[in-house]
Design a protein around this motif. Sequence first.
Motif, PDB file in Angstrom:
ATOM      1  N   TRP A 118       0.810  -1.218   0.000  1.00  0.00           N
ATOM      2  CA  TRP A 118       0.000   0.000   0.000  1.00  0.00           C
ATOM      3  C   TRP A 118       0.841   1.266   0.000  1.00  0.00           C
ATOM      4  CZ3 TRP A 118       1.074   2.591   4.476  1.00  0.00           C
ATOM      5  CH2 TRP A 118       1.389   1.848   5.606  1.00  0.00           C
ATOM      6  N   LEU A 119       2.176   1.110  -0.057  1.00  0.00           N
ATOM      7  CA  LEU A 119       3.022   2.303  -0.181  1.00  0.00           C
ATOM      8  C   LEU A 119       2.744   3.062  -1.471  1.00  0.00           C
ATOM      9  CD1 LEU A 119       6.476   0.961   1.057  1.00  0.00           C
ATOM     10  CD2 LEU A 119       5.010   2.618   2.202  1.00  0.00           C
ATOM     11  N   LYS A 120       2.350   2.320  -2.512  1.00  0.00           N
ATOM     12  CA  LYS A 120       2.032   2.974  -3.785  1.00  0.00           C
ATOM     13  C   LYS A 120       0.931   4.019  -3.624  1.00  0.00           C
ATOM     14  CE  LYS A 120       3.287  -0.487  -7.278  1.00  0.00           C
ATOM     15  NZ  LYS A 120       2.766  -1.350  -8.367  1.00  0.00           N
ATOM     16  N   LEU A 121       0.037   3.780  -2.689  1.00  0.00           N
ATOM     17  CA  LEU A 121      -1.086   4.677  -2.487  1.00  0.00           C
ATOM     18  C   LEU A 121      -0.731   5.883  -1.634  1.00  0.00           C
ATOM     19  CD1 LEU A 121      -3.810   1.980  -1.709  1.00  0.00           C
ATOM     20  CD2 LEU A 121      -3.299   3.051  -3.925  1.00  0.00           C
ATOM     21  N   VAL A 122       0.389   5.796  -0.926  1.00  0.00           N
ATOM     22  CA  VAL A 122       0.683   6.808   0.090  1.00  0.00           C
ATOM     23  C   VAL A 122       1.897   7.664  -0.248  1.00  0.00           C
ATOM     24  CG1 VAL A 122       1.170   7.190   2.543  1.00  0.00           C
ATOM     25  CG2 VAL A 122      -0.346   5.326   1.848  1.00  0.00           C
ATOM     26  N   THR A 123       2.946   7.041  -0.778  1.00  0.00           N
ATOM     27  CA  THR A 123       4.200   7.768  -0.935  1.00  0.00           C
ATOM     28  C   THR A 123       4.609   7.923  -2.397  1.00  0.00           C
ATOM     29  OG1 THR A 123       6.558   7.788  -0.362  1.00  0.00           O
ATOM     30  CG2 THR A 123       5.524   5.636  -0.613  1.00  0.00           C
ATOM     31  N   HIS A 124       5.332   8.990  -2.685  1.00  0.00           N
ATOM     32  CA  HIS A 124       5.901   9.217  -4.005  1.00  0.00           C
ATOM     33  C   HIS A 124       7.303   8.623  -4.122  1.00  0.00           C
ATOM     34  CE1 HIS A 124       3.146  12.950  -4.778  1.00  0.00           C
ATOM     35  NE2 HIS A 124       2.527  11.801  -4.934  1.00  0.00           N
TER      36      HIS A 124
END
Length: 318
Positions: free
Chosen positions: A244-250
Amino acid sequence: MLKRLLLTGASGFVGNRAYPELVRAGWEVICASRDAKAADKREPGRQWVTFDVEHADTMETALHGIDAVLYLVHSMGQDGDFEAKEREAAEGFVRMSERAGVSRVVYLGGVAPSGEASKHLRSRLATGAILRKSSVPTIELRAGMIIGAGGVSWRMVRDLAARLPFMILPSWLQNRSQPVAVDDVVRALVGAVGLPSDVRGVFDLPGPETLTGEDILRRIARLLGSRPYTIRVPLLTPKLSSYWLKLVTHANFGVAQQLVEGLTSDLLATNQLFWDLLPDARPTPFDEAAKAALEEAGDLSLPTRALEWALQHVGRRA
């Protein structure tokens, strides 16, 4: 006559910051890039040389007449087996640096975990071991999370703290580390290349505070003025969490995923002697380093800033 230093990774997060400090320390700095012409267009005030660890001829040319090397090469995030690439790169570099008569190599690696190493950390440690077997006096400096704008691990935790008014805290976030300010890392690197040749081996670069992953997120959130809702869960692994890092961080997802998967155990220094080798070395407290990194970040768009402000406003009500 100035001593000549080859700065690999010269346009990267750490290398770019190290360049002016090395110049101030009296080195003639030669910046290495796989595409020296393109690098020279971006930074025309520096000396650039082509240096590609996959092509021995470029390494041979770049290392000619070089006294010291800062080895900041890594292949994580590239296509293919980065472990094999980093191992082959280190082996080739050792051969070329020995042939060129280099007097000092300093390598920036990662802290050895208390448990099983992730693929990323395993590769970092293996690279250090290869470099230290060289006849060239080599210092391996090991850092955990480096706090500074532009660093992938910092960007990851900064974005999580800024954009999650509700945080799920898996048990692995209780593992401890000693985050270190990027300016302190640069100071250590510059100091290391100037040390006598009989100083060699492995040294950790811990920050002055031991913090859990949860501590880090809460401290950053507090600096941003928010206090997110939190809930602890026991079963969410680092590998599952990384998706879910894809949804949160650039931050670069492939690199961020590898970094998160390395958080399965404590990352604590076992050898803190290096700071004793530097005059007046006082590692920066976490909040001071984090505040500087937050203030420096300038790559966020207005819509992103507005969204973060709204999310932090929700957190302030907690």
